[in-house]
Design an enzyme around this catalytic site. Sequence first.
Site, short mmCIF file in Angstrom:
data_model
loop_
_atom_site.label_atom_id
_atom_site.label_comp_id
_atom_site.label_asym_id
_atom_site.label_seq_id
_atom_site.Cartn_x
_atom_site.Cartn_y
_atom_site.Cartn_z
N GLU A 1 -27.44 7.72 41.43
CA GLU A 1 -26.36 8.66 41.69
C GLU A 1 -26.22 8.88 43.20
OE1 GLU A 1 -26.75 12.33 39.50
OE2 GLU A 1 -24.79 13.04 40.17
N ASN B 1 -19.39 12.39 32.03
CA ASN B 1 -20.82 12.72 32.04
C ASN B 1 -21.01 14.21 31.80
OD1 ASN B 1 -23.79 12.39 33.03
ND2 ASN B 1 -22.96 13.96 34.39
N GLU B 2 -21.93 14.56 30.96
CA GLU B 2 -22.26 15.97 30.70
C GLU B 2 -20.98 16.82 30.65
OE1 GLU B 2 -25.53 17.49 33.08
OE2 GLU B 2 -26.89 16.07 32.14
N TYR C 1 -34.42 16.15 29.91
CA TYR C 1 -35.41 16.06 30.99
C TYR C 1 -36.69 16.79 30.60
CZ TYR C 1 -31.96 14.19 34.25
OH TYR C 1 -31.05 13.38 34.89
N GLU D 1 -29.98 9.63 30.65
CA GLU D 1 -30.68 10.43 31.68
C GLU D 1 -31.90 11.01 31.02
OE1 GLU D 1 -28.60 13.26 34.15
OE2 GLU D 1 -26.83 11.97 34.23
N GLN E 1 -34.22 9.15 38.48
CA GLN E 1 -33.29 8.14 38.96
C GLN E 1 -34.05 7.09 39.75
OE1 GLN E 1 -29.90 9.81 41.01
NE2 GLN E 1 -29.47 11.30 39.39
O1 AHR Z 1 -29.94 13.48 37.39
C1 AHR Z 1 -29.55 14.66 38.00
C2 AHR Z 1 -28.44 15.38 37.25
O2 AHR Z 1 -28.92 15.82 36.02
C3 AHR Z 1 -27.24 14.55 36.89
O3 AHR Z 1 -26.32 14.48 37.93
C4 AHR Z 1 -26.65 15.31 35.74
O4 AHR Z 1 -25.95 14.48 34.86
C5 AHR Z 1 -27.86 15.96 35.11
O5 AHR Z 1 -27.65 17.31 34.87
#
Ligand code: AHR
Length: 513
Positions: A47, A194-195, A261, A317, A366
């Site tokens: 990103e 995205n999201e 995450y 992600e 990432q």
């Molecule tokens: O990876 C960091 C961020 O986490 C990304 O930009 C977003 O899609 C997610 O919330």
Amino acid sequence: MRVKMILALTATLGMLSALHAQENKVYFNVDQGDQTISKHIYGHFSEHLGHCIYGGFWVGEDSPIPNTRGIRNDVVKALKDISIPNLRWPGGCFADEYHWMDGIGPRSERPKMVNTHWGGVVEDNSFGTHEFLDLCEQLSCEPYICGNVGSGSVEEMSKWVEYITFDGESPMANLRKKNGREKPWKVKFWGVGNENWGCGGNMNADYYSDLYRRYATYCRNYGDNRLYKIAGGPNVDDYYWTETLMKKVGGQMQGLSLHYYTVPGTWSKKGSATQFDEQEYFTTIGKAFHMGELVAKHSTIMDKYDPQKRIALIPDEWGTWFDVEPGTNPGFLFQQNTMRDAIVAGLTLNMFNNHCDRVKMANIAQTINVLQAVILTKDEKIVLTPTYWVYYLYKNHQDATLIPVKFNANKIKYQGGEMDAISVSASRNAEGKINITLVNIDPNKAQSIAGVLNGVNAKKVSGKILSSSKVSNYNTFETPNAVTVKEFNGAKVNGGQLSVSLPAGSIVQLEIQ
Ligand code: AHR
């Protein structure tokens, strides 16, 4: 005398049963399995955030750092060594405020913008469509482009597809040619936002489903280029989102993303990447295991609407998210990477392999200098993190056939629950070689594995290991090889029997013939 003998015998039996209890029994049905572990499970994500693109991939043509057309040679080599299959770009949250036309044409004339999500820094657009697709060509990997739904128009997204993939006379193809690229590129993976439940527009599931259908309609298949369209999927356990998209979008998408995450603490106090005690270690690993439950539950919903599993679940992600390293820009999400991260990666990739009937692609967040990075850079220096070495150990799974595995694992008890002490997945490649990846989650104790290889008469085993004296150990720019892969001699095979002694907190890859 007799009493003494009985006591001694009882003690020996007790020890034997304790030893037996310590053994993890694993059954590998080597002659079974018909699912392919898609190589795209081993994908990455880049990103416009912190130093992922700028300083990470891109240094510019005039940099003293060795580069090819502005892209770092050391990074390209490192990623090719782990056979990177695809790369997602330009975001993340950045994708839904990115206007691709700002990133084409002569670099000196490209407009600048503010990267409002990530540190409020100036984005000069010097890395755009041509640079990204050049990077993918240098990496020999597939591009995965995420289009802008949140703040972009249908027309803008439609023209981006035309610019990249149309071969012939058209306004966008002509513009591409004017910018120096005669032939179109091939792009398969295309994200439609995205999201979109959050930074990508704060939409609800019904509204986004309708919008998805509209945007996706105008993302055309030009010539023999076939888009594989990926819808912005649920946040963690938002099962309503999955249900709605499956119901309303269904076969108009080829993939549905999932974001999750591993955050040991809370979003405002996540925890340090390197300073953690045993309790925090187990909390982190416990949260990483949660991905298995998410994949299973989202898949169950998908099965209802798509029993033939045509639509993939794509965790595009995932990874650890800790507090940034002290003294660094909070908007740049720069964190160190320890053996704990490697263990998270090892067990997550094993889970994805074992769910490869539905999970056909995934992207760790990432690639460079951001979150759970596989590479860290500082000027001309480069560090390959413990997580990098997991991808190195696991690369033989790419496009191999999943071997069904069943196991009874020892349990680790911690404040917050109980978890398996080991994680396993296995595959068979086209030449019949068996590849097994094992994780010993226990940071203090070795784990022994008693393996049964059904349907094979194995003769030879060789192995590699990633381990260190502490799970908090990591590589620095001064000591880049502190944690790295070594030869492993702790496995024995004899016909259908496999025995392995896994050192504490380690990741092992075995090749069996
Ligand atoms: O990876 C960091 C961020 O986490 C990304 O930009 C977003 O899609 C997610 O919330």
